[in-house]
Motif scaffolding. Structure first.
Motif, mmCIF file in Angstrom:
data_model
loop_
_atom_site.group_PDB
_atom_site.id
_atom_site.type_symbol
_atom_site.label_atom_id
_atom_site.label_comp_id
_atom_site.label_asym_id
_atom_site.label_seq_id
_atom_site.Cartn_x
_atom_site.Cartn_y
_atom_site.Cartn_z
ATOM 1 N N ALA A 18 8.676 18.400 117.351
ATOM 2 C CA ALA A 18 9.031 18.213 118.764
ATOM 3 C C ALA A 18 10.520 17.923 118.919
ATOM 4 O O ALA A 18 11.191 18.493 119.784
ATOM 5 C CB ALA A 18 8.204 17.082 119.370
ATOM 6 N N ALA A 19 11.058 17.041 118.076
ATOM 7 C CA ALA A 19 12.474 16.671 118.174
ATOM 8 C C ALA A 19 13.374 17.849 117.816
ATOM 9 O O ALA A 19 14.412 18.051 118.456
ATOM 10 C CB ALA A 19 12.767 15.467 117.275
ATOM 11 N N GLN A 20 12.983 18.642 116.833
ATOM 12 C CA GLN A 20 13.789 19.811 116.466
ATOM 13 C C GLN A 20 13.820 20.838 117.589
ATOM 14 O O GLN A 20 14.797 21.563 117.734
ATOM 15 C CB GLN A 20 13.260 20.447 115.181
ATOM 16 C CG GLN A 20 13.624 19.655 113.945
ATOM 17 C CD GLN A 20 13.027 20.234 112.682
ATOM 18 O OE1 GLN A 20 12.026 20.960 112.699
ATOM 19 N NE2 GLN A 20 13.632 19.902 111.545
ATOM 20 N N SER A 21 12.773 20.876 118.407
ATOM 21 C CA SER A 21 12.737 21.861 119.493
ATOM 22 C C SER A 21 13.812 21.598 120.538
ATOM 23 O O SER A 21 14.205 22.505 121.268
ATOM 24 C CB SER A 21 11.347 21.913 120.140
ATOM 25 O OG SER A 21 11.127 20.774 120.960
ATOM 26 N N ILE A 22 14.293 20.353 120.630
ATOM 27 C CA ILE A 22 15.375 20.047 121.582
ATOM 28 C C ILE A 22 16.623 19.540 120.888
ATOM 29 O O ILE A 22 17.629 19.279 121.536
ATOM 30 C CB ILE A 22 14.927 19.027 122.663
ATOM 31 C CG1 ILE A 22 14.646 17.652 122.062
ATOM 32 C CG2 ILE A 22 13.756 19.556 123.455
ATOM 33 C CD1 ILE A 22 14.493 16.563 123.100
ATOM 34 N N GLY A 23 16.563 19.396 119.585
ATOM 35 C CA GLY A 23 17.681 18.861 118.812
ATOM 36 C C GLY A 23 17.418 17.397 118.500
ATOM 37 O O GLY A 23 17.222 16.591 119.406
ATOM 38 N N ILE A 24 17.402 17.052 117.232
ATOM 39 C CA ILE A 24 17.025 15.699 116.809
ATOM 40 C C ILE A 24 17.973 14.645 117.374
ATOM 41 O O ILE A 24 17.530 13.621 117.904
ATOM 42 C CB ILE A 24 16.927 15.616 115.278
ATOM 43 C CG1 ILE A 24 15.738 16.465 114.802
ATOM 44 C CG2 ILE A 24 16.768 14.175 114.806
ATOM 45 C CD1 ILE A 24 15.615 16.599 113.303
ATOM 46 N N THR A 25 19.252 14.889 117.313
ATOM 47 C CA THR A 25 20.207 13.916 117.844
ATOM 48 C C THR A 25 20.028 13.747 119.340
ATOM 49 O O THR A 25 20.040 12.626 119.860
ATOM 50 C CB THR A 25 21.653 14.351 117.526
ATOM 51 O OG1 THR A 25 21.780 14.490 116.105
ATOM 52 C CG2 THR A 25 22.662 13.338 118.023
ATOM 53 N N THR A 36 18.537 6.582 113.233
ATOM 54 C CA THR A 36 17.932 6.167 111.961
ATOM 55 C C THR A 36 16.464 5.788 112.137
ATOM 56 O O THR A 36 15.648 6.046 111.259
ATOM 57 C CB THR A 36 18.702 4.993 111.323
ATOM 58 O OG1 THR A 36 18.801 3.933 112.273
ATOM 59 C CG2 THR A 36 20.093 5.428 110.894
ATOM 60 N N THR A 37 16.133 5.209 113.284
ATOM 61 C CA THR A 37 14.736 4.876 113.565
ATOM 62 C C THR A 37 13.922 6.144 113.737
ATOM 63 O O THR A 37 12.810 6.260 113.209
ATOM 64 C CB THR A 37 14.633 3.999 114.830
ATOM 65 O OG1 THR A 37 15.406 2.811 114.625
ATOM 66 C CG2 THR A 37 13.199 3.636 115.144
ATOM 67 N N LEU A 38 14.473 7.122 114.470
ATOM 68 C CA LEU A 38 13.781 8.396 114.636
ATOM 69 C C LEU A 38 13.552 9.053 113.283
ATOM 70 O O LEU A 38 12.466 9.571 113.005
ATOM 71 C CB LEU A 38 14.584 9.317 115.560
ATOM 72 C CG LEU A 38 14.020 10.723 115.767
ATOM 73 C CD1 LEU A 38 12.601 10.677 116.307
ATOM 74 C CD2 LEU A 38 14.922 11.514 116.702
ATOM 75 N N ARG A 39 14.550 9.015 112.428
ATOM 76 C CA ARG A 39 14.410 9.586 111.092
ATOM 77 C C ARG A 39 13.276 8.890 110.330
ATOM 78 O O ARG A 39 12.463 9.542 109.667
ATOM 79 C CB ARG A 39 15.724 9.467 110.338
ATOM 80 C CG ARG A 39 15.712 10.200 109.000
ATOM 81 C CD ARG A 39 16.963 9.945 108.200
ATOM 82 N NE ARG A 39 17.023 8.520 107.885
ATOM 83 C CZ ARG A 39 18.119 7.782 107.911
ATOM 84 N NH1 ARG A 39 19.271 8.312 108.224
ATOM 85 N NH2 ARG A 39 18.083 6.506 107.607
ATOM 86 N N ASP A 40 13.202 7.560 110.421
ATOM 87 C CA ASP A 40 12.123 6.818 109.756
ATOM 88 C C ASP A 40 10.765 7.235 110.307
ATOM 89 O O ASP A 40 9.811 7.408 109.550
ATOM 90 C CB ASP A 40 12.310 5.310 109.932
ATOM 91 C CG ASP A 40 13.498 4.766 109.158
ATOM 92 O OD1 ASP A 40 14.021 5.476 108.257
ATOM 93 O OD2 ASP A 40 13.925 3.634 109.471
ATOM 94 N N TYR A 41 10.666 7.394 111.637
ATOM 95 C CA TYR A 41 9.412 7.847 112.251
ATOM 96 C C TYR A 41 9.026 9.226 111.728
ATOM 97 O O TYR A 41 7.862 9.484 111.406
ATOM 98 C CB TYR A 41 9.537 7.917 113.768
ATOM 99 C CG TYR A 41 9.663 6.599 114.491
ATOM 100 C CD1 TYR A 41 9.364 5.382 113.896
ATOM 101 C CD2 TYR A 41 10.085 6.579 115.814
ATOM 102 C CE1 TYR A 41 9.476 4.191 114.583
ATOM 103 C CE2 TYR A 41 10.195 5.391 116.523
ATOM 104 C CZ TYR A 41 9.895 4.206 115.902
ATOM 105 O OH TYR A 41 9.996 3.025 116.596
ATOM 106 N N MET A 42 10.004 10.133 111.642
ATOM 107 C CA MET A 42 9.718 11.497 111.193
ATOM 108 C C MET A 42 9.297 11.527 109.719
ATOM 109 O O MET A 42 8.601 12.440 109.300
ATOM 110 C CB MET A 42 10.939 12.397 111.413
ATOM 111 C CG MET A 42 11.218 12.651 112.881
ATOM 112 S SD MET A 42 12.541 13.848 113.208
ATOM 113 C CE MET A 42 13.913 13.150 112.325
ATOM 114 N N ASN A 43 9.711 10.514 108.965
ATOM 115 C CA ASN A 43 9.333 10.428 107.553
ATOM 116 C C ASN A 43 8.022 9.683 107.342
ATOM 117 O O ASN A 43 7.675 9.345 106.219
ATOM 118 C CB ASN A 43 10.449 9.777 106.742
ATOM 119 C CG ASN A 43 11.646 10.690 106.610
ATOM 120 O OD1 ASN A 43 11.500 11.911 106.593
ATOM 121 N ND2 ASN A 43 12.826 10.118 106.539
#
Length: 165
Positions: A18-25, A36-43
């Motif tokens: 979902a985040a990649q569809s609009i750009g993770i940042t 960094t929190t989003l990255r942890d969630y994605m992992n």
């Protein structure tokens, strides 16, 4: 315990999609979640409900899909036959120095019930608007508003300098 870890990893993969569809940042900024929190969630890290609901909104996916995998995710066709990317909009920077912010159209329309084509992005600079706005805060500006009324923030240009007041 292994089942719970598997479910968290699957949720993280759906979030990544979902985040990649609009750009993770862009997803992190628009949802108010540190990158960094989003990255942890994605992992596969444990997610706060407030964060996952905000991320679902800005990514243009249902909370049910993001949390549990029920329904369709980004890139699927909507019931009217149009691609789900029409559910997203890119808000350009006021000076077009970067690509802009891709965000869920439905969420944006509910948050800002205005003509979405008139919106642009700015970054707040300086401390004149603290504590309301800190230097570096991302601001969405509605360029269709041209008259000043009470109790609102405005982006003004004076001598070639843009200010938010």
């Amino acid at each position: 315990m292994d089942e719970q870890i598997r479910l968290m990893r699957e949720r993280g993969e759906r979030l990544r999609e979902a985040a990649q569809s609009i750009g993770i940042t862009h997803a992190a900024k628009a949802a108010g979640v540190p990158y960094t929190t989003l990255r942890d969630y994605m992992n596969g890290g444990e997610m706060k409900f407030s964060a996952i609901s905000s991320l679902a909104r800005v990514c243009g996916v249902s909370l049910d899909w993001l949390a549990f995998g029920n329904g369709t995710g980004p890139g699927a066709d909507s019931p009217d036959g149009t691609a789900s990317t029409t559910r997203q909009i890119v808000i350009p920077w006021h000076d077009n120095h970067e690509d802009g912010l891709r965000i869920g159209r439905d969420w944006l329309q509910s948050a800002i019930p205005r003509d979405l084509a008139a919106l642009c992005l700015m970054t707040s600079e300086g401390d004149a608007m603290e504590p309301t706005l800190a230097s570096g805060d991302l601001v969405i500006v509605d360029r269709s508003v041209t008259t000043v009324t009470a109790s609102a923030l405005y982006a003004l240009e004076s001598s070639g300098t843009l200010m938010i007041r």
